[in-house]
Design a protein around this motif. Structure first.
Motif, PDB file in Angstrom:
ATOM      1  N   VAL A 238      46.857  26.163  49.952  1.00  9.02           N
ATOM      2  CA  VAL A 238      46.291  26.759  48.736  1.00  9.02           C
ATOM      3  C   VAL A 238      44.953  27.412  49.047  1.00  9.02           C
ATOM      4  CG1 VAL A 238      45.304  26.244  46.468  1.00  9.02           C
ATOM      5  CG2 VAL A 238      47.504  25.249  47.124  1.00  9.02           C
ATOM      6  N   ALA A 239      44.082  26.711  49.780  1.00  7.44           N
ATOM      7  CA  ALA A 239      42.773  27.263  50.107  1.00  7.44           C
ATOM      8  C   ALA A 239      42.896  28.540  50.935  1.00  7.44           C
ATOM      9  CB  ALA A 239      41.939  26.221  50.846  1.00  7.44           C
ATOM     10  N   GLU A 240      43.783  28.532  51.928  1.00 11.86           N
ATOM     11  CA  GLU A 240      43.960  29.735  52.753  1.00 11.86           C
ATOM     12  C   GLU A 240      44.498  30.902  51.934  1.00 11.86           C
ATOM     13  OE1 GLU A 240      44.775  27.669  57.140  1.00 11.86           O
ATOM     14  OE2 GLU A 240      46.470  28.313  55.881  1.00 11.86           O
ATOM     15  N   ALA A 241      45.458  30.628  51.057  1.00 15.12           N
ATOM     16  CA  ALA A 241      46.028  31.694  50.236  1.00 15.12           C
ATOM     17  C   ALA A 241      44.976  32.265  49.280  1.00 15.12           C
ATOM     18  CB  ALA A 241      47.229  31.164  49.457  1.00 15.12           C
ATOM     19  N   VAL A 242      44.170  31.392  48.676  1.00 17.65           N
ATOM     20  CA  VAL A 242      43.127  31.858  47.754  1.00 17.65           C
ATOM     21  C   VAL A 242      42.089  32.691  48.497  1.00 17.65           C
ATOM     22  CG1 VAL A 242      41.210  31.090  46.307  1.00 17.65           C
ATOM     23  CG2 VAL A 242      43.456  30.032  46.050  1.00 17.65           C
ATOM     24  N   GLN A 243      41.743  32.268  49.714  1.00 20.11           N
ATOM     25  CA  GLN A 243      40.789  33.046  50.504  1.00 20.11           C
ATOM     26  C   GLN A 243      41.344  34.442  50.796  1.00 20.11           C
ATOM     27  OE1 GLN A 243      37.739  31.820  52.322  1.00 20.11           O
ATOM     28  NE2 GLN A 243      37.693  30.082  50.921  1.00 20.11           N
ATOM     29  N   ARG A 244      42.636  34.535  51.095  1.00 16.82           N
ATOM     30  CA  ARG A 244      43.243  35.847  51.354  1.00 16.82           C
ATOM     31  C   ARG A 244      43.278  36.695  50.083  1.00 16.82           C
ATOM     32  NH1 ARG A 244      47.467  32.639  54.203  1.00 16.82           N
ATOM     33  NH2 ARG A 244      46.876  32.540  56.405  1.00 16.82           N
ATOM     34  N   LEU A 245      43.552  36.067  48.945  1.00 18.21           N
ATOM     35  CA  LEU A 245      43.574  36.812  47.693  1.00 18.21           C
ATOM     36  C   LEU A 245      42.205  37.418  47.385  1.00 18.21           C
ATOM     37  CD1 LEU A 245      45.730  34.449  45.432  1.00 18.21           C
ATOM     38  CD2 LEU A 245      46.348  36.743  46.224  1.00 18.21           C
ATOM     39  N   ARG A 246      41.146  36.683  47.690  1.00 16.91           N
ATOM     40  CA  ARG A 246      39.793  37.203  47.425  1.00 16.91           C
ATOM     41  C   ARG A 246      39.463  38.411  48.299  1.00 16.91           C
ATOM     42  NH1 ARG A 246      37.516  31.245  47.653  1.00 16.91           N
ATOM     43  NH2 ARG A 246      38.059  30.552  45.539  1.00 16.91           N
ATOM     44  N   ALA A 247      40.143  38.525  49.434  1.00 18.39           N
ATOM     45  CA  ALA A 247      39.893  39.653  50.326  1.00 18.39           C
ATOM     46  C   ALA A 247      40.651  40.899  49.890  1.00 18.39           C
ATOM     47  CB  ALA A 247      40.281  39.272  51.758  1.00 18.39           C
ATOM     48  N   ARG A 248      41.570  40.753  48.940  1.00 15.32           N
ATOM     49  CA  ARG A 248      42.334  41.901  48.459  1.00 15.32           C
ATOM     50  C   ARG A 248      41.607  42.566  47.295  1.00 15.32           C
ATOM     51  NH1 ARG A 248      48.781  40.313  48.639  1.00 15.32           N
ATOM     52  NH2 ARG A 248      48.805  39.477  50.760  1.00 15.32           N
ATOM     53  N   GLU A 249      42.008  43.779  47.013  1.00 14.09           N
ATOM     54  CA  GLU A 249      41.407  44.531  45.915  1.00 14.09           C
ATOM     55  C   GLU A 249      42.142  44.200  44.617  1.00 14.09           C
ATOM     56  OE1 GLU A 249      41.234  48.661  46.786  1.00 14.09           O
ATOM     57  OE2 GLU A 249      39.929  48.419  48.526  1.00 14.09           O
ATOM     58  N   LEU A 250      41.715  43.109  43.999  1.00 13.34           N
ATOM     59  CA  LEU A 250      42.319  42.646  42.759  1.00 13.34           C
ATOM     60  C   LEU A 250      41.381  42.914  41.591  1.00 13.34           C
ATOM     61  CD1 LEU A 250      43.705  39.166  43.932  1.00 13.34           C
ATOM     62  CD2 LEU A 250      44.937  41.355  43.802  1.00 13.34           C
ATOM     63  N   LEU A 251      41.956  43.029  40.400  1.00  7.98           N
ATOM     64  CA  LEU A 251      41.129  43.184  39.203  1.00  7.98           C
ATOM     65  C   LEU A 251      40.301  41.937  38.954  1.00  7.98           C
ATOM     66  CD1 LEU A 251      43.711  44.895  36.814  1.00  7.98           C
ATOM     67  CD2 LEU A 251      41.787  45.968  38.009  1.00  7.98           C
ATOM     68  N   LYS A 252      40.845  40.762  39.228  1.00  7.26           N
ATOM     69  CA  LYS A 252      40.138  39.497  39.030  1.00  7.26           C
ATOM     70  C   LYS A 252      40.466  38.559  40.182  1.00  7.26           C
ATOM     71  CE  LYS A 252      38.106  35.941  37.069  1.00  7.26           C
ATOM     72  NZ  LYS A 252      38.366  34.939  38.146  1.00  7.26           N
ATOM     73  N   PRO A 253      39.660  38.594  41.257  1.00  6.81           N
ATOM     74  CA  PRO A 253      39.882  37.659  42.362  1.00  6.81           C
ATOM     75  C   PRO A 253      39.753  36.221  41.874  1.00  6.81           C
ATOM     76  CG  PRO A 253      38.338  39.397  42.980  1.00  6.81           C
ATOM     77  CD  PRO A 253      38.529  39.496  41.504  1.00  6.81           C
ATOM     78  N   PRO A 254      40.544  35.317  42.398  1.00  9.73           N
ATOM     79  CA  PRO A 254      40.495  33.930  41.910  1.00  9.73           C
ATOM     80  C   PRO A 254      39.232  33.208  42.340  1.00  9.73           C
ATOM     81  CG  PRO A 254      42.003  34.133  43.775  1.00  9.73           C
ATOM     82  CD  PRO A 254      41.578  35.525  43.418  1.00  9.73           C
ATOM     83  N   GLY A 255      38.719  32.386  41.447  1.00  6.79           N
ATOM     84  CA  GLY A 255      37.591  31.525  41.756  1.00  6.79           C
ATOM     85  C   GLY A 255      38.065  30.124  42.095  1.00  6.79           C
ATOM     86  N   VAL A 256      37.114  29.214  42.188  1.00  9.42           N
ATOM     87  CA  VAL A 256      37.452  27.816  42.495  1.00  9.42           C
ATOM     88  C   VAL A 256      38.307  27.226  41.384  1.00  9.42           C
ATOM     89  CG1 VAL A 256      36.507  25.519  42.899  1.00  9.42           C
ATOM     90  CG2 VAL A 256      35.392  27.509  43.918  1.00  9.42           C
ATOM     91  N   ALA A 257      37.989  27.553  40.140  1.00  5.02           N
ATOM     92  CA  ALA A 257      38.764  27.013  39.019  1.00  5.02           C
ATOM     93  C   ALA A 257      40.234  27.391  39.134  1.00  5.02           C
ATOM     94  CB  ALA A 257      38.188  27.517  37.694  1.00  5.02           C
ATOM     95  N   GLU A 258      40.502  28.636  39.544  1.00  2.00           N
ATOM     96  CA  GLU A 258      41.893  29.071  39.702  1.00  2.00           C
ATOM     97  C   GLU A 258      42.575  28.371  40.878  1.00  2.00           C
ATOM     98  OE1 GLU A 258      39.998  31.572  37.000  1.00  2.00           O
ATOM     99  OE2 GLU A 258      39.391  31.344  39.098  1.00  2.00           O
ATOM    100  N   ALA A 259      41.825  28.138  41.953  1.00  2.00           N
ATOM    101  CA  ALA A 259      42.390  27.386  43.078  1.00  2.00           C
ATOM    102  C   ALA A 259      42.793  25.980  42.644  1.00  2.00           C
ATOM    103  CB  ALA A 259      41.374  27.327  44.225  1.00  2.00           C
ATOM    104  N   LEU A 260      41.943  25.348  41.838  1.00  2.00           N
ATOM    105  CA  LEU A 260      42.252  24.003  41.338  1.00  2.00           C
ATOM    106  C   LEU A 260      43.478  24.043  40.424  1.00  2.00           C
ATOM    107  CD1 LEU A 260      38.618  22.815  40.546  1.00  2.00           C
ATOM    108  CD2 LEU A 260      40.049  22.029  42.436  1.00  2.00           C
TER     109      LEU A 260
END
Length: 305
Positions: A238-260
């Motif tokens: 989950v942590a690795e996937a969330v880190q990769r999502l933050r590196a993409r050009e998203l309208l709303k990159p996930p924060g810690v709350a979304e990872a949880l």
């Protein structure tokens, strides 16, 4: 009370203060907040120097959670002011209880047989009895406490200017009542998602810290701490996937709350690993825009590789 009077309120006891940033980080960890060195140092200096702490960063980086954790760790009341467009002194500081004031005047008039002394009646209206304290005034009268001014960037310029006396002097002035000054300054934490630039006049009165998203190891540790029962494999995936999502050009990159939320959703479905099927079924826990969901769903294999 005259407008030039000063009211000293609140207890004189001082809030507990750890002796170093490391000690503060350990105290915060005991209540579930894993602070990195920068956050711990900034919060420690705010405590030691009695200065407001201005935390800026992307949504979901733990700015609000820091204030909540500080209150819990230091065993202080938390008073929260949620900012929004159009917020004013009546919502943030105080209001007079007009219906009760009106009833009071009628009672005075009846008691005096209709012969009401105007000056005496006016003085009796502007007392604690009719003063409705909002978050800023409560913070001054309840200090020591933690005052969270959340998402100050959502308020307007006039409200920022209104805050300056409180940040400068730990006091506010109510024209009909007088100056209210805290004996012990509250620990003030202001947060901003940087939807607009906050003025320099406010920033100068604060210690500043840009709050980053956690690194991989710290995010894994947060997942273990905040999601009971999560396994090592799932936490890392989950942590690795969330880190990769933050590196993409998203309208709303996930924060810690979304990872949880993502980790909890996977556990609720009985999953102990994050594969393509599990990710596709639970993307709504981590992404909040349909455009982001569609873009990521089309490339799930590369996200989880």
């Amino acid at each position: 009370m005259s407008a030039d009077s000063t009211v000293n309120t609140g207890p004189s006891a001082e809030a507990p203060s750890p002796d170093s940033p490391d000690e503060l980080a350990k105290v915060l960890e005991r209540v579930g907040y894993l602070a990195d060195e920068g956050v711990a140092t900034a919060a420690f200096l705010a405590l030691r120097m009695r200065r407001p702490l201005f935390c800026e960063g992307e949504p979901g980086t733990g700015k609000t959670a820091l204030a909540v954790a500080l209150a819990e760790a230091l065993e202080l009341p938390l008073i929260r002011l949620q900012c929004h467009e159009g917020i004013d002194a009546g919502q943030a500081l105080y209001e007079w209880d007009f219906p009760r004031q009106l009833l009071h005047l009628r009672a005075l008039e009846a008691a005096e047989g209709g012969r009401l002394d105007v000056d005496t009646a006016e003085q009796s209206l502007y007392t604690d009895r009719f003063l409705l304290a909002r978050p800023l005034l409560r913070a001054l009268t309840s200090a020591p406490c933690v005052l969270l001014v959340d998402e100050i960037d959502r308020a307007d310029d006039e409200f920022e200017a209104f805050l300056l006396q409180l940040l400068d002097e730990n006091a506010v002035t109510i024209p009909e009542y007088g100056e209210v000054r805290a004996r012990t300054p509250p620990l003030v934490v202001l947060t901003s998602n940087r939807t607009r630039e906050v003025h320099d006049a406010l920033k100068r009165r604060c210690l500043y810290h840009w709050v980053e998203h956690p690194g991989l190891d710290r995010e894994i540790a947060i997942l273990h701490r905040r999601v009971p029962g999560i396994g090592d494999r799932l936490a890392r995936q989950v942590a690795e996937a969330v880190q990769r999502l933050r590196a993409r050009e998203l309208l709303k990159p996930p924060g810690v709350a979304e990872a949880l939320d993502w980790a909890r959703a996977l556990l609720a479905l009985g999953r102990d690993e994050l594969d393509t099927a599990a990710a596709a079924a639970t993307l709504g826990a981590v992404l909040k825009y349909s455009e982001d969901t569609d873009r990521v769903r089309a490339t799930l294999d590369s996200l989880l590789s």
